[in-house]
Design a protein around this motif. Structure first.
Motif, PDB file in Angstrom:
ATOM      1  N   UNK A 332     -48.048  33.974   2.466  1.00  0.00           N
ATOM      2  CA  UNK A 332     -46.971  34.441   1.591  1.00  0.00           C
ATOM      3  C   UNK A 332     -46.434  33.239   0.825  1.00  0.00           C
ATOM      4  N   UNK A 333     -46.048  33.448  -0.428  1.00  0.00           N
ATOM      5  CA  UNK A 333     -45.746  32.322  -1.308  1.00  0.00           C
ATOM      6  C   UNK A 333     -44.488  32.612  -2.107  1.00  0.00           C
ATOM      7  N   UNK A 334     -43.705  31.571  -2.406  1.00  0.00           N
ATOM      8  CA  UNK A 334     -42.484  31.727  -3.186  1.00  0.00           C
ATOM      9  C   UNK A 334     -42.438  30.667  -4.280  1.00  0.00           C
ATOM     10  N   UNK A 335     -42.006  31.080  -5.476  1.00  0.00           N
ATOM     11  CA  UNK A 335     -41.807  30.158  -6.591  1.00  0.00           C
ATOM     12  C   UNK A 335     -40.551  30.584  -7.334  1.00  0.00           C
ATOM     13  N   UNK A 336     -40.002  29.693  -8.161  1.00  0.00           N
ATOM     14  CA  UNK A 336     -38.733  29.929  -8.847  1.00  0.00           C
ATOM     15  C   UNK A 336     -38.911  29.631 -10.329  1.00  0.00           C
ATOM     16  N   UNK A 337     -38.483  30.567 -11.202  1.00  0.00           N
ATOM     17  CA  UNK A 337     -38.608  30.302 -12.635  1.00  0.00           C
ATOM     18  C   UNK A 337     -37.405  29.504 -13.144  1.00  0.00           C
ATOM     19  N   UNK A 384     -47.006  30.414 -10.032  1.00  0.00           N
ATOM     20  CA  UNK A 384     -46.275  29.357 -10.726  1.00  0.00           C
ATOM     21  C   UNK A 384     -45.410  30.030 -11.771  1.00  0.00           C
ATOM     22  N   UNK A 385     -44.103  29.846 -11.667  1.00  0.00           N
ATOM     23  CA  UNK A 385     -43.160  30.478 -12.594  1.00  0.00           C
ATOM     24  C   UNK A 385     -42.771  29.493 -13.692  1.00  0.00           C
ATOM     25  N   UNK A 386     -42.638  29.989 -14.900  1.00  0.00           N
ATOM     26  CA  UNK A 386     -42.273  29.145 -16.029  1.00  0.00           C
ATOM     27  C   UNK A 386     -40.909  29.506 -16.565  1.00  0.00           C
ATOM     28  N   UNK A 387     -40.837  29.809 -17.858  1.00  0.00           N
ATOM     29  CA  UNK A 387     -39.580  30.258 -18.434  1.00  0.00           C
ATOM     30  C   UNK A 387     -39.163  31.571 -17.780  1.00  0.00           C
ATOM     31  N   UNK A 388     -37.929  31.957 -18.028  1.00  0.00           N
ATOM     32  CA  UNK A 388     -37.369  33.110 -17.340  1.00  0.00           C
ATOM     33  C   UNK A 388     -38.254  34.342 -17.490  1.00  0.00           C
ATOM     34  N   UNK A 389     -38.618  34.940 -16.329  1.00  0.00           N
ATOM     35  CA  UNK A 389     -39.405  36.153 -16.327  1.00  0.00           C
ATOM     36  C   UNK A 389     -40.873  35.967 -16.611  1.00  0.00           C
TER      37      UNK A 389
END
Length: 653
Positions: A332-337, A384-389
């Motif tokens: 399970x993996x978590x990332x933040x934009x 991998x999260x980038x700009x919002x959304x």
């Protein structure tokens, strides 16, 4: 190393909003249409192998791949696998990969690391982060080399460089090693920290960075309770504070190895720590599993610490109604934009799903399946999260399916070369991932990387199970271009003299006869060359960074000392004459780094060391913030958002 299964055999309108703000801010309304449309087009990739062979003296150090070298020590082939990748804010990529022979062959040669300064077109092998060379042979030795992960600081150190951290598991499981580079990978801290984990006998470490010098590690305590522990350093990895359990006091039934650890992430604006894991769903299940467990790890959890009193709170992300289902494939993996939205991603051994939270991890959206045909089996997800959304997700996918999962796929051997189950690296992108009903583009980012079964049982895999792909891989997106770089494992003999030269040198040999075996396991790169990216700008302005934090909990006789910083960029086509900001409905006076008008493409920074009179501050509280831009043509655009007040990166855990 991934040995959890050795101990327990689990059977296995919100009108959002177009999130355009960073660090815990969520867009609620706009007064004008978008200035720029958000589009998603399928990505294109090119692939090549990295350089790194720990069994050959001086092999690859400083070598840039791909190349046309004819000298063996300069060729682009590797003996590393199960890699990780991150990007710094200047757009440089950093990768690391473990010694596959440390895991499978019983040897350790340390961890390799690479750097790209040209958007992934080339990666150069760095000095080994945690290896000491011994004269006169100069063969690299290291107690570490297994289960690597990498992190990059979101803020510059005093030398103006982003710290890079590599964590690696000791082959004896006694601890983990953390190595730090303060000069962009040119050198690594000496001595390295070989005892970062204060609990002996650990497994599967992860690492995440915050501020200029804060770095945290997490790992599974497999010596006693099976707890998931987090430790943080405020001095760039030199010393670490005491371990804090990610399992809170309300969920102690998740102990006794009723979890599988997932990844660790820190929101660099809000300093919120997220630790994701798979686990049982209820206390009843936990109590029953003390005697005989008939449940799978069918729930996804996220432990959240908003930097308040140094404790985590556990929140359920998803519970599969089938109690024999599992969510730990792998991992399970978590990332933040950039807006502070966390995303949880997981696989149930058949499909990959994601969910997001709009309130800093307390509540999560309904899960959405990411993969689609021809990927009918999807495992080992990473995001991998980038700009919002805007979100990239990768996984190992196959068009083959089996009720028993990948472990029961046809077993490929030299005498029975069954190629019915082929595996590729898949890449999916959603540029409106917080909008209900939004969709992903999907492409195969690689050719075939493996045939046949995939064992996910860690060191419990037997001789008749294939574990060549090990347990995970990674993707990162450049903050400057938005282009993705995927780092992955392949066990195929390709013999492409430019992109994947035949490895017929050293103590291990990858030949045509050894294809689809561990002797051919190596680290590859898939770099995005076209298609849409995750740094699109949908509005007339965007926050490139926001930080609302407490900077001194004991100053002013105990009164709080807040610090606010908002970095704004004009992403439209019209000049912006002014910005007006309010918090809690009260006008907020900020100091601006430059005068108006703000021209298209120009950035401005707003700071304040106070808040409006009458606003009561409390760490961990969420506040409503509005930012209104008045354009030169008289139109306005308003972002109504939430911001969480946290302790700074140098305070608390």
């Amino acid at each position: 190393m991934h040995i959890e299964r050795k101990f327990r055999n689990h059977t296995i309108t919100i009108l959002v909003l177009l999130l355009t703000l960073t660090s815990g801010l969520y867009l609620a309304t706009r007064t004008i249409p978008r200035a720029n449309a958000i589009t998603a087009t399928p990505a294109t990739f090119t692939n090549y192998e990295l350089a790194g062979n720990e069994f050959t003296v001086d092999h690859s150090d400083g070598v840039s791949c791909p190349n046309m070298a004819t000298v063996e020590s300069q060729k682009c082939y590797s003996t590393q696998a199960e890699p990780a990748i991150r990007a710094d804010r200047d757009g440089n990529f950093y990768g690391s990969s473990e010694s596959v022979f440390c895991v499978i062959g019983g040897q350790c040669g340390g961890t390799y690391a690479w750097k790209s300064t040209d958007d992934g077109a080339h990666f150069t092998t760095l000095a080994l982060p945690n290896t000491v060379t011994v004269p006169p042979t100069r063969v690299g030795i290291s107690p570490a080399g297994s289960d690597t992960d990498i992190a990059v600081a979101p803020r510059r150190n005093l030398s103006g460089v982003f710290n890079v951290y590599v964590v690696s598991l000791d082959s004896s499981l006694a601890s983990v090693t953390v190595s730090t580079s303060r000069d962009g990978g040119k050198s690594w801290s000496i001595p390295i920290n070989p005892v970062a984990a204060s609990i002996p006998v650990v497994d599967r470490p992860w690492i995440a960075a915050d501020g200029a010098n804060k770095v945290c590690i997490s790992y599974h305590n497999i010596a006693t309770t099976g707890s998931i522990l987090v430790q943080c350093s405020l001095d760039g990895g030199t010393t670490f504070g005491p371990p804090i359990s990610a399992i809170d006091s309300q969920h102690l039934w998740l102990l006794d190895f009723n979890t599988q650890i997932g990844t660790l992430a820190i929101d660099p604006g809000n300093h919120v720590i997220y630790q994701v894991f798979s686990g049982l769903a209820t206390e009843t299940e936990g109590l029953q599993c003390l005697v005989s467990c008939s449940f799978g790890l069918h729930a996804v959890w996220v432990a959240v610490m908003p930097i308040t009193v140094g404790t985590f709170t556990d929140y359920p992300v998803f519970v599969d109604p089938n109690p024999q289902a599992s969510t730990n494939h792998q991992f399970a993996q978590v990332s933040v934009d950039k807006s502070g939205v966390p995303y949880a991603v997981w696989s149930n051994d058949r499909n990959v799903y994601y969910s997001f939270s709009a309130d800093f991890g307390k509540h999560w959206s309904s899960p959405v399946q990411v993969d689609k045909d021809p990927s009918k089996t999807a495992i080992f997800p990473w995001s991998s999260a980038g700009n919002a959304g805007q979100l990239d997700i990768v996984w190992y996918g196959s068009s083959f399916t089996s009720p028993g999962g990948p472990a029961t796929f046809p077993h490929y051997t030299l005498t029975n070369q069954d190629k019915s189950a082929s595996w590729q690296v898949y890449f999916a992108q959603n540029v409106q991932a917080t909008t209900p009903g939004s969709s992903f583009t999907q492409v195969a980012a690689s050719g075939t990387i493996h045939f046949g079964d995939v064992c996910e049982g860690g060191i419990g895999c037997g001789d008749n199970n294939n574990r060549d792909l090990l347990d995970d891989f990674g993707v990162a997106a450049s903050p400057t271009t938005g282009l993705a770089a995927i780092i992955y494992t392949s066990d195929q003999f390709h013999a492409n003299p430019t992109l994947e030269p035949a490895n017929t040198f050293g103590s291990r040999h990858c030949t045509s006869d050894a294809t689809n075996t561990v002797d051919c396991s190596h680290t590859d790169i898939a770099v995005q060359t076209g298609g849409s990216t995750v740094n699109q700008h949908p509005g007339n302005f965007e926050e490139d960074g926001e930080d609302f934090e407490e900077t001194n909990v004991s100053g002013n006789g105990g009164s709080p000392q807040p610090r606010e910083e908002i970095d704004l960029t004009n992403t439209g086509t019209v000049a912006i004459n002014k910005f007006d900001v309010a918090i809690g409905g009260l006008p907020w006076t900020l100091t601006w780094s430059s005068t108006s008008p703000i021209q298209p493409g120009q950035s401005v920074k707003a700071t304040s060391n106070s808040v409006p009179l009458g606003l009561l501050l409390s760490v961990g509280t969420i506040y409503t913030v509005t930012i209104t831009a008045t354009m030169a043509n008289g139109t306005t655009e308003t972002h109504t958002v939430n911001a969480i007040y946290t302790l700074g990166a140098g305070l608390g855990l």
